[in-house]
Design a protein around this motif. Structure first.
Motif, mmCIF file in Angstrom:
data_model
loop_
_atom_site.group_PDB
_atom_site.id
_atom_site.type_symbol
_atom_site.label_atom_id
_atom_site.label_comp_id
_atom_site.label_asym_id
_atom_site.label_seq_id
_atom_site.Cartn_x
_atom_site.Cartn_y
_atom_site.Cartn_z
ATOM 1 N N MET A 1 31.043 46.684 -4.807
ATOM 2 C CA MET A 1 31.036 45.448 -5.323
ATOM 3 C C MET A 1 32.202 44.951 -5.814
ATOM 4 S SD MET A 1 27.292 45.549 -7.478
ATOM 5 C CE MET A 1 28.126 46.755 -8.540
ATOM 6 N N ILE A 2 32.623 43.569 -5.108
ATOM 7 C CA ILE A 2 33.718 42.894 -5.592
ATOM 8 C C ILE A 2 33.530 41.580 -6.060
ATOM 9 C CG2 ILE A 2 36.052 41.826 -4.542
ATOM 10 C CD1 ILE A 2 35.683 44.108 -2.572
ATOM 11 N N GLY A 3 34.288 41.138 -7.106
ATOM 12 C CA GLY A 3 33.934 40.028 -7.784
ATOM 13 C C GLY A 3 35.131 39.451 -8.546
ATOM 14 N N SER A 4 34.722 38.698 -9.533
ATOM 15 C CA SER A 4 35.687 37.951 -10.369
ATOM 16 C C SER A 4 35.074 37.621 -11.856
ATOM 17 C CB SER A 4 36.216 36.680 -9.646
ATOM 18 O OG SER A 4 36.913 35.943 -10.403
ATOM 19 N N HIS A 5 36.243 37.464 -12.686
ATOM 20 C CA HIS A 5 35.920 36.840 -14.085
ATOM 21 C C HIS A 5 35.712 35.579 -13.818
ATOM 22 C CE1 HIS A 5 36.299 36.714 -18.310
ATOM 23 N NE2 HIS A 5 36.342 35.593 -18.179
ATOM 24 N N VAL A 6 34.647 34.922 -14.368
ATOM 25 C CA VAL A 6 34.421 33.362 -14.226
ATOM 26 C C VAL A 6 34.256 32.644 -15.669
ATOM 27 C CG1 VAL A 6 33.099 33.702 -12.208
ATOM 28 C CG2 VAL A 6 31.773 33.991 -14.217
ATOM 29 N N ALA A 7 34.623 31.586 -15.722
ATOM 30 C CA ALA A 7 34.579 30.750 -16.745
ATOM 31 C C ALA A 7 32.969 30.142 -17.012
ATOM 32 C CB ALA A 7 35.456 29.500 -16.722
ATOM 33 N N VAL A 8 32.796 29.987 -18.068
ATOM 34 C CA VAL A 8 31.268 29.689 -18.440
ATOM 35 C C VAL A 8 31.022 28.491 -19.424
ATOM 36 C CG1 VAL A 8 30.283 31.896 -17.720
ATOM 37 C CG2 VAL A 8 30.941 31.408 -20.226
ATOM 38 N N GLY A 9 32.347 27.869 -19.751
ATOM 39 C CA GLY A 9 32.363 26.809 -20.581
ATOM 40 C C GLY A 9 31.744 25.579 -19.879
ATOM 41 N N GLY A 10 30.617 25.154 -20.373
ATOM 42 C CA GLY A 10 29.986 24.195 -19.600
ATOM 43 C C GLY A 10 28.692 24.451 -19.025
ATOM 44 N N GLY A 11 28.435 25.581 -19.147
ATOM 45 C CA GLY A 11 27.143 26.331 -18.848
ATOM 46 C C GLY A 11 27.345 27.849 -17.868
ATOM 47 N N VAL A 13 24.909 28.926 -15.730
ATOM 48 C CA VAL A 13 24.451 28.709 -14.613
ATOM 49 C C VAL A 13 25.096 27.834 -13.875
ATOM 50 C CG1 VAL A 13 22.654 27.941 -12.926
ATOM 51 C CG2 VAL A 13 22.021 29.535 -14.987
ATOM 52 N N LYS A 14 25.562 26.432 -14.635
ATOM 53 C CA LYS A 14 26.002 25.309 -13.826
ATOM 54 C C LYS A 14 27.657 25.450 -13.605
ATOM 55 C CE LYS A 14 27.037 20.193 -14.767
ATOM 56 N NZ LYS A 14 26.909 19.133 -15.986
ATOM 57 N N VAL A 15 28.073 26.176 -14.464
ATOM 58 C CA VAL A 15 29.735 26.485 -14.360
ATOM 59 C C VAL A 15 29.769 27.992 -13.806
ATOM 60 C CG1 VAL A 15 32.032 26.557 -15.284
ATOM 61 C CG2 VAL A 15 30.310 24.842 -15.669
ATOM 62 N N GLY A 16 29.247 28.966 -14.566
ATOM 63 C CA GLY A 16 29.645 30.362 -14.046
ATOM 64 C C GLY A 16 28.984 30.669 -12.888
ATOM 65 N N LEU A 17 27.891 30.698 -12.515
ATOM 66 C CA LEU A 17 27.088 30.935 -11.300
ATOM 67 C C LEU A 17 27.639 30.293 -10.280
ATOM 68 C CD1 LEU A 17 23.644 32.229 -11.922
ATOM 69 C CD2 LEU A 17 25.682 33.484 -11.648
ATOM 70 N N ALA A 18 27.865 28.902 -10.384
ATOM 71 C CA ALA A 18 28.437 27.952 -9.295
ATOM 72 C C ALA A 18 29.783 28.539 -9.054
ATOM 73 C CB ALA A 18 28.501 26.575 -9.918
ATOM 74 N N GLU A 19 30.616 29.044 -9.744
ATOM 75 C CA GLU A 19 31.767 29.587 -9.505
ATOM 76 C C GLU A 19 31.575 30.859 -8.526
ATOM 77 O OE1 GLU A 19 36.206 31.468 -10.814
ATOM 78 O OE2 GLU A 19 34.733 30.520 -12.422
ATOM 79 N N ALA A 20 30.765 31.609 -9.058
ATOM 80 C CA ALA A 20 30.342 33.143 -8.530
ATOM 81 C C ALA A 20 30.028 32.674 -7.012
ATOM 82 C CB ALA A 20 29.268 33.765 -9.188
ATOM 83 N N ASP A 21 29.163 31.683 -6.983
ATOM 84 C CA ASP A 21 28.642 31.364 -5.575
ATOM 85 C C ASP A 21 29.647 30.881 -4.461
ATOM 86 O OD1 ASP A 21 26.088 31.996 -6.461
ATOM 87 O OD2 ASP A 21 25.604 29.881 -6.720
ATOM 88 N N GLN A 22 30.549 30.084 -5.191
ATOM 89 C CA GLN A 22 31.564 29.312 -4.294
ATOM 90 C C GLN A 22 32.634 30.482 -3.855
ATOM 91 O OE1 GLN A 22 33.924 26.466 -6.411
ATOM 92 N NE2 GLN A 22 35.519 26.668 -5.026
ATOM 93 N N ILE A 23 32.991 31.507 -4.682
ATOM 94 C CA ILE A 23 33.925 32.529 -4.295
ATOM 95 C C ILE A 23 33.463 33.837 -3.719
ATOM 96 C CG2 ILE A 23 35.239 31.631 -6.130
ATOM 97 C CD1 ILE A 23 34.590 34.198 -7.546
ATOM 98 N N GLY A 24 32.124 33.753 -3.680
ATOM 99 C CA GLY A 24 31.379 34.864 -2.801
ATOM 100 C C GLY A 24 31.462 36.200 -3.820
ATOM 101 N N ALA A 25 31.430 36.184 -4.988
ATOM 102 C CA ALA A 25 31.031 37.173 -5.931
ATOM 103 C C ALA A 25 30.209 38.062 -5.859
ATOM 104 C CB ALA A 25 31.555 36.713 -7.244
ATOM 105 N N GLU A 26 30.270 39.456 -5.837
ATOM 106 C CA GLU A 26 29.247 40.060 -5.725
ATOM 107 C C GLU A 26 29.020 41.088 -7.181
ATOM 108 O OE1 GLU A 26 30.610 41.553 -1.155
ATOM 109 O OE2 GLU A 26 31.087 42.872 -2.847
ATOM 110 N N ILE A 27 29.904 40.708 -7.981
ATOM 111 C CA ILE A 27 29.607 41.025 -9.508
ATOM 112 C C ILE A 27 30.772 39.955 -10.285
ATOM 113 C CG2 ILE A 27 31.571 42.786 -9.131
ATOM 114 C CD1 ILE A 27 30.208 44.580 -11.458
ATOM 115 N N ILE A 28 30.149 39.675 -11.450
ATOM 116 C CA ILE A 28 31.099 38.570 -12.274
ATOM 117 C C ILE A 28 31.164 39.418 -13.601
ATOM 118 C CG2 ILE A 28 30.449 36.808 -10.867
ATOM 119 C CD1 ILE A 28 28.446 36.036 -13.318
#
Length: 267
Positions: A1-11, A13-28
């Motif tokens: 699995m390859i992924g990234s640290h994501v920011a979650v300020g602002g939500g 799901v709305k922010v953290g998972l949105a970034e995960a989806d955008q960058i193609g993260a398989e783990i966050i």
């Protein structure tokens, strides 16, 4: 699995998972509160459950990084008690979010000559926390860059730290920038031979030269480690199935680059 640290300020799901989806993260990985504060964030069970359900739907594993203030080697009783309380709360927050692990820095003994004493105290600090935590959430120790009286930074000092903890339930999260800053040669083929329980890798380049003891992450192949050395390190057989996360200024680019290194296109 390859992924990234994501920011979650602002939500979550709305922010953290949105970034995960955008960058193609398989783990966050994320912070469950302010990483530079002892005070916990306000609880929001509905938001936690929504995030947990959305991650389960995506089959997306989550890692929670504990606050930077935590120091399990502190000589101060006040700092140590706050550190233990903050780590226990982080383990609970990780459970609430459905996370698989909590990463915490190995800490510093602060005063020269105290490292052996601080190491000897670790089992009575860490194992009781793990006893009380959700067994689905694994505690991972992250060696640091070696500044000051770091308790674990090089491979040798990290092995000593893990031996002192003496709890198979506790694993390691290695950071390529930290190891480089601590003076390790990441291209050495036998570098990881003496380590066990490696459960996560933070893949970061470094803004500073090897042995600098400075923890300043850089985008992959844009720092002093370079992609060939990172690729050599990541090719070690012990890391074949270990999840990897980037903590760089350019998440989307570096997730894609890391995937290309670990999964080269057949010629």
């Amino acid at each position: 699995m390859i992924g990234s640290h994501v920011a979650v300020g602002g939500g979550l799901v709305k922010v953290g998972l949105a970034e995960a989806d955008q960058i193609g993260a398989e783990i966050i990985q994320l912070f469950a509160g302010n990483p530079r504060s002892w005070a916990p964030g306000a609880a929001n069970p509905a938001a936690d459950e929504a995030f947990r359900a959305a991650c389960a739907e995506r089959q997306l594993p989550v890692v929670v990084h504990a606050p930077h203030l935590i120091n399990l080697g502190a000589p101060s009783d006040l700092v140590l008690s706050r550190s233990l309380a903050a780590l226990e709360l982080t383990l609970q927050r990780a459970s609430d979010l459905g996370a698989i692990a909590v990463v915490v820095h190995a800490g510093s003994s602060v005063t020269p000559g105290r490292r052996a004493t601080a190491l000897a105290a670790l089992p009575n600090l860490i194992s009781p926390l793990v006893d009380r935590a959700d067994p689905e959430v694994r505690l991972l120790i992250e060696p640091t860059a070696g500044a000051g009286e770091s308790m674990a930074s090089t491979i040798a000092s990290t092995a000593e730290y893990l031996q002192a903890v003496n709890d198979e339930r506790v694993g390691l999260c290695l950071d390529t920038c930290h190891l480089h800053a601590a003076g390790e040669d990441l291209a050495a083929p036998d570098l990881l031979d003496d380590l066990r329980n490696i459960a996560l890798i933070h893949v970061n380049d470094s803004r500073d030269p090897r042995g600098s003891h400075r923890d300043r992450h850089e985008s992959l192949d844009a720092g002093t480690i370079g992609l060939p050395t990172l690729a050599a390190f990541l090719a070690h057989p012990v890391l074949a199935e270990v999840p990897m996360l980037v903590e760089t200024p350019t998440h989307e680019r570096d997730v894609a680059l890391l995937k290309s290194v670990k999964r080269p296109t057949p010629v």
